[in-house]
Scaffold this active site. Sequence first.
Site, PDB file in Angstrom:
ATOM      1  N   CYS A 199      -0.560   0.308   9.626  1.00 35.13           N
ATOM      2  CA  CYS A 199      -0.754   1.665   9.107  1.00 35.13           C
ATOM      3  C   CYS A 199      -2.178   1.847   8.597  1.00 35.13           C
ATOM      4  O   CYS A 199      -2.872   2.772   8.984  1.00 35.13           O
ATOM      5  CB  CYS A 199       0.237   1.960   7.980  1.00 35.13           C
ATOM      6  SG  CYS A 199       1.926   2.154   8.573  1.00 35.13           S
ATOM      7  N   HIS A 200      -2.629   0.976   7.685  1.00 33.65           N
ATOM      8  CA  HIS A 200      -3.953   1.167   7.095  1.00 33.65           C
ATOM      9  C   HIS A 200      -4.762  -0.116   7.062  1.00 33.65           C
ATOM     10  O   HIS A 200      -5.733  -0.230   6.328  1.00 33.65           O
ATOM     11  CB  HIS A 200      -3.822   1.764   5.692  1.00 33.65           C
ATOM     12  CG  HIS A 200      -3.052   3.045   5.682  1.00 33.65           C
ATOM     13  ND1 HIS A 200      -1.701   3.081   5.415  1.00 33.65           N
ATOM     14  CD2 HIS A 200      -3.397   4.311   5.977  1.00 33.65           C
ATOM     15  CE1 HIS A 200      -1.269   4.321   5.513  1.00 33.65           C
ATOM     16  NE2 HIS A 200      -2.267   5.086   5.854  1.00 33.65           N
ATOM     17  N   GLY A 201      -4.314  -1.127   7.850  1.00 28.18           N
ATOM     18  CA  GLY A 201      -5.147  -2.300   8.059  1.00 28.18           C
ATOM     19  C   GLY A 201      -5.214  -3.287   6.916  1.00 28.18           C
ATOM     20  O   GLY A 201      -6.292  -3.793   6.606  1.00 28.18           O
TER      21      GLY A 201
ATOM     22  N   PRO B 139      -6.461  -1.984   2.013  1.00 28.25           N
ATOM     23  CA  PRO B 139      -6.194  -1.158   0.822  1.00 28.25           C
ATOM     24  C   PRO B 139      -5.007  -1.604  -0.029  1.00 28.25           C
ATOM     25  O   PRO B 139      -4.821  -1.074  -1.130  1.00 28.25           O
ATOM     26  CB  PRO B 139      -5.924   0.217   1.428  1.00 28.25           C
ATOM     27  CG  PRO B 139      -5.376  -0.069   2.789  1.00 28.25           C
ATOM     28  CD  PRO B 139      -6.059  -1.329   3.262  1.00 28.25           C
TER      29      PRO B 139
ATOM     30  N   HIS C 241       0.841  -1.187   0.000  1.00 27.43           N
ATOM     31  CA  HIS C 241       0.000   0.000   0.000  1.00 27.43           C
ATOM     32  C   HIS C 241       0.883   1.246   0.000  1.00 27.43           C
ATOM     33  O   HIS C 241       1.093   1.873  -1.037  1.00 27.43           O
ATOM     34  CB  HIS C 241      -0.953  -0.029   1.215  1.00 27.43           C
ATOM     35  CG  HIS C 241      -1.860   1.160   1.299  1.00 27.43           C
ATOM     36  ND1 HIS C 241      -2.143   1.786   2.484  1.00 27.43           N
ATOM     37  CD2 HIS C 241      -2.534   1.830   0.345  1.00 27.43           C
ATOM     38  CE1 HIS C 241      -2.965   2.811   2.246  1.00 27.43           C
ATOM     39  NE2 HIS C 241      -3.217   2.844   0.960  1.00 27.43           N
TER      40      HIS C 241
END
Lengths: 416, 182
Positions: B146-148, B161, B122
């Site tokens: 950080c963003h799963g 993501p 990502h």
Amino acid sequence: MQPGGFQSSSKIVQWIEYRLPIFSFLDHSVGTQYPSPKNLSYLWNFGSLAGIALVIQIVTGIVLAMHYVPHGDMAFDSVERIMRDVNYGWLIRYIHANGSSMFFAVVYIHIFRGLYYGSYKFPRELLWWLGLVIFILMMMTAFMGYVLPWGQMSYWAATVITNLFTAIPWAGEAITEWLWGGFVVGTPTLTRFYSLHYLIPFVIFAIVFVHIWALHVHKSNNPLGVEMKTPKDSIAFHPYYTVKDMFGLGVFLVVFGFWVFYFPNYLGHPDNYIPANPLQTPPHIVPEWYLLPFYAILRAIPSKLGGVIAMVASLWVLFLVPWLDTSRVRSATFRPIFKQFYWLLVADVLVLGYVGAQPAEGIFVHIGRIATAYYFVHFILVLPFVGWMERPRPVPDSIAEAEAARHGRPSARAGE
Amino acid sequence: MATMAGDRGHAGDGSRRDFLYVATGTAAAVGTALAVWPLIDQMNPAEDVLALASTEVDLSPIEVGQSITVVWRGRPVFVRRRTAGEISAAAEAVVNDLPDPQTDGDRVQQAEWLVLVGVCTHLGCIPLGQKGTDPRGDWGGWFCPCHGSHYDTSGRVRKGPAPENLAVPPYAFVTETTIKIG
């Protein structure tokens, strides 16, 4: 030369020009609307060459700064890494190192051209001063740049030159320690030299523009030393001198390439490939060639403070030249006595340079003293007295007239 | 300009002056490009950087179920000695349902050894899951905090993501228990 102002059929150029008149500005600065004396010789190439040399130094210097590490423990190795590992690092560093020699060579010719043709005289005194300020800043920049590789010559050059300040009465010691940021030349000295070595070239760059600004007020001097009076005396800067400057640039780059590709270390000193050692001085220390005449003057005076004063005075006296030269005739072409002393000065400076590279002993000490004495005698006594006593040859009324006579024609041609 | 007064006497459209003008301009342009190239290329990885471009890893001390992190070109590389359960979980996934379809067999040379560049696809964070106490996401592989993004036991993205699976670096078995990455 086109009559009238700047014109263009391009819609984009017109759009920009209406909002920011940069095209007409350029046209009046280095274009068709900037009149230059039509008799300029190749000696007038060296101003633009100096500007280009400055740009080459700045561009290669910015690139080297991407790889160089300003620290006493790492500086030498980082330079070696530039030479061995960085892509084209050897080329960029050799261009930068030899570029400083090329820059000084060009600037010395530029300065001596000004001395020969009286380019410092009214109304160009400030132009001359600005040039001298650039010259002094160049010497500071070159010296500090020479320290950065942190080899033996770097280290001991830094030590010797900063020790000049210990000659200052009372405060000398304190000033020197302040310069060093310690009790000897070390990492604190290196980092501040690096910072200033990066800064000063941009100061020079700015002063170059003021230098050119002053130049453009009264335009270029010329080999006759006669001001332009009518349009017949001039030709447009573009295309005539842009092309001439470009041709000169080509020749300059060939000479530049000769050093970079065939003798990249000839102007340097092998001792600088030995890492800096604060406990051992190399047996024979010399500055780079372009500082040798001043180094010789420093050593000629058998007194610590006296030597420093003489060296500083050798630069300061140049600022007084517009007033020390009392002759109203500019060009040495029409000054038979001055011309001979001029070449004597050139020889004298070359002798000083030679002596500066020799060990300070025996005959060289005496030659250095005589040459130093003549340097000052030339500026302080010869220039004013020759100006008063000499009878100049007749000076032509105009550039056009002299050029027509030179080409064996009765009157000036209608146009070039 | 180039076809004005100076060319009288030259026949044809392309005058000698035009030729010289174009030839000079071309030479100047080529020369400038050649001069600019070293200034650009100097920013590419230097020889000493490239010299560190491969890393050898000794696999013998790694226990089944254990992961280690090694540095290759300045980035973390995850080497996991997978358990039989992890191998079968990776093999059973329905490839066409994955965001970035790839079979487990395409991602390993020996089923036991999974080698991955430990950089989330990502935005470049380093996913958790190397230590036994780390969260490993819903598929038991790695989880990027950080963003799963969730990665499975083959390092394939399953949720979140990240657009692609964790990259498999080029590597080769030098001996039975040694690999050379890069």
